[in-house]
Write an enzyme that holds these catalytic residues in place. Structure first.
Site, PDB file in Angstrom:
ATOM      1  N   GLU A  57      69.879 -73.095  -0.207  1.00  0.00           N
ATOM      2  CA  GLU A  57      69.536 -72.670  -1.569  1.00  0.00           C
ATOM      3  C   GLU A  57      68.520 -73.644  -2.151  1.00  0.00           C
ATOM      4  O   GLU A  57      68.554 -74.843  -1.840  1.00  0.00           O
ATOM      5  CB  GLU A  57      70.785 -72.681  -2.451  1.00  0.00           C
ATOM      6  CG  GLU A  57      71.883 -71.743  -1.984  1.00  0.00           C
ATOM      7  CD  GLU A  57      73.121 -71.855  -2.870  1.00  0.00           C
ATOM      8  OE1 GLU A  57      73.314 -70.978  -3.711  1.00  0.00           O
ATOM      9  OE2 GLU A  57      73.867 -72.827  -2.717  1.00  0.00           O
ATOM     10  N   HIS A  62      81.721 -68.202   3.088  1.00  0.00           N
ATOM     11  CA  HIS A  62      80.535 -67.450   3.518  1.00  0.00           C
ATOM     12  C   HIS A  62      80.108 -67.767   4.964  1.00  0.00           C
ATOM     13  O   HIS A  62      79.917 -66.877   5.780  1.00  0.00           O
ATOM     14  CB  HIS A  62      79.345 -67.725   2.595  1.00  0.00           C
ATOM     15  CG  HIS A  62      79.631 -67.444   1.149  1.00  0.00           C
ATOM     16  ND1 HIS A  62      80.357 -66.371   0.746  1.00  0.00           N
ATOM     17  CD2 HIS A  62      79.290 -68.101   0.027  1.00  0.00           C
ATOM     18  CE1 HIS A  62      80.457 -66.372  -0.582  1.00  0.00           C
ATOM     19  NE2 HIS A  62      79.821 -67.416  -1.034  1.00  0.00           N
TER      20      HIS A  62
END
Ligand code: NAD
Length: 481
Positions: A215, A239
């Site tokens: 990210e 995730h």
């Protein structure tokens, strides 16, 4: 190519936390898009339920604002108005008595009932209990719960037990929105719908697998939550673990919720414990911007980055490591799975012709799609020189722009809840198994007071993560969009 939209059955969907950030950014805009595309039938209704005192008109204004802000395409005033007609609002206190009679009164008897718990986990038990006490959750009712599902094994177990007091496992939909992404499902389609890949999908032909979720953002306004969690709990346990499972699992006997989830569970249970040498933790830090300032905790040793080498102890993957990495404030926003195949066992070409191994990349974002590098002869008269070219399977190019305009993960998952399909939701035992693997890793950091390595914001992470790969004669795929 236009995908078929099959309307779901009539439903009442109650969103607890219907005024919260997640409802505003994801759930409500997603529902609007499904309405726009004709997937919500006449009898579909959405009931916002939250603490704020607000009337129906006020809630509709709130949702209009959310659609204006978060829906780019399909933002059509008449359709928005028609969608808002489907909405109502009830102010409820999850921990008290206020609003529950009104909510019970608002629910219709003969439609599917779904309750989205878009609130902190500390309210799950209170809401579940009140739904039961007010007789508004029948055996067919579904509940949807958000991440984080626990903070460790003990808290996840406690949450599972709380929910199980009121609901059967077949009624509980634990969201991991990564599973709602188009490419994640495509991973299963590619693996199990083709003859081409599965015979090679094992330690004999695969050198290693990389899973990256990078990210560019920092911890932003979530500093308080994040600092107690860190990358391992916030990203890896859920995730990355889900991506690992879908990549590594055996073919299920059918595409059915329990068959798929049984296979995922076997992968988690086969994960070896990770040696401390095989993990690198990082924390972003520079003169201008640092994690500790963002979380307002100068002594924080929480990781905003983690990279690790993971082994799966089974026949299929013996000898093929999985490298996982995830971090905040990185150079690019990229989520992908890379399957790096082995080099051919014998090369008939001269040494410096440029031959290399095939790579299958499954990109979750940006530009959802896949590509496979294949070695071919470089065109032209320069003798036998080889180059790698990608066989690009970006959806937009292969199937046309319309097919690339795929539903957001939340849209798909909410429609699956209404359909009663749990395949893309985590089962309770899966979540517990993932914590059982994660807990000892985190505990060992706490015991050692392990300090994360600093890395420059906007970089690819700490140097030590590169060394983790170099040690094995491998390298991370460049972070590029
Ligand atoms: P938020 O703080 O923005 O909203 C919380 C909502 O809960 C509000 O609507 C509030 O009115 C309601 N609420 C709080 N206490 C209540 C009570 N006692 N009775 C009734 N309603 C009450 O939170 P959020 O960011 O929307 O997150 C909701 C959940 O989703 C959390 O569990 C969070 O971890 C999870 N989540 C959020 C995001 C995100 O992007 N925001 C992403 C993944 C998961």
């Amino acid at each position: 190519m236009v995908s078929r939209v099959i309307p779901v059955d009539p439903f009442d969907l109650v969103i607890f936390g219907g005024t919260g950030d997640l409802a505003r950014r994801k759930i409500l805009p997603g529902l609007y898009r499904r309405f726009h595309d004709g997937q919500m039938p006449e009898g579909a209704r959405i009931i916002g339920a939250a603490r704020s005192e607000m009337d129906e008109a006020g809630y509709r204004d709130f949702v209009r604002g959310a659609i204006g802000e978060f829906v780019q395409k399909r933002n059509d005033k008449d359709i928005v108005d028609a969608f808002l007609e489907r909405l109502t609002y009830v102010a409820v206190d999850a921990k008290g008595t206020d609003g529950w009679d009104e909510l019970a009164h608002a629910m219709r008897p003969d439609v599917i009932k779904a309750y989205y718990f878009s609130v902190g986990p500390s309210l799950f038990g209170d809401i579940a209990e009140r739904l039961m006490n007010h007789g508004i959750a029948d055996d067919e009712a579904r509940i949807v719960v958000e991440k984080p599902f626990g903070h460790d094994l003990a808290s996840a177990r406690a949450l599972n037990e709380t929910l199980a007091r009121h609901f059967d496992e077949t009624q509980i939909y634990r969201i991991d929105h990564y599973l709602g992404k188009e490419t994640v499902q495509n991973l299963m389609a590619v693996r199990f719908g083709n003859m081409l890949f599965e015979p090679l999908w094992n330690a004999q032909y695969v050198d290693h697998i990389q899973i990256t979720v990078a990210e560019t953002v920092g911890v932003g306004g979530r500093g308080d939550y994040y600092d107690k969690s860190g990358a391992m709990r916030d990203m890896v346990q859920n995730h990355l673990m889900q991506l690992l499972c879908l990549t590594a699992m055996e073919p299920p006997s059918k595409y059915d919720p329990d068959a798929v989830r049984d296979e995922k569970l076997k992968v988690i249970r086969a994960l070896e414990s990770v040696e401390s040498d095989d993990i690198v933790r990082g924390q972003y830090k520079s003169q201008a911007e640092s994690y500790i300032d963002d979380v307002e905790n100068p002594r924080s040793i929480t990781e905003s980055y983690v990279a690790m080498k993971v082994r799966i102890a089974n026949w299929r993957w013996n000898g093929t490591p999985f490298y996982l990495r995830t971090g905040k404030r990185m150079k690019e926003r990229v989520s992908e799975i890379v399957v790096r195949f082995k080099e051919p066992p014998h090369s008939i070409f001269e040494e410096d012709t440029g031959q290399s191994a095939n790579e299958l990349t499954i990109r979750l974002q940006p530009n959802e799609g896949m590509d496979l590098t294949v070695t071919i002869k470089e065109p032209g008269p320069g003798g036998m020189r080889l180059i790698d070219v990608p066989l690009d399977m970006t959806f937009a190019e292969a199937l046309g722009e319309e097919a690339a305009d795929v539903p957001d993960a939340y849209e798909r998952l909410i429609m699956d809840v209404i359909r009663g399909n749990q395949t893309l939701f985590m089962r309770g035992d899966e979540v517990e198994a993932a914590w059982a693997w994660t807990d000892p890793i985190i505990d060992s950091w706490t015991v050692r007071e392990d300090r994360p390595h600093p890395y420059e914001p906007g970089s690819t992470g700490p140097e030590e993560a590169l060394i983790l790969m170099h040690r094995d004669g491998r390298r991370w795929r460049e972070l590029r969009t």
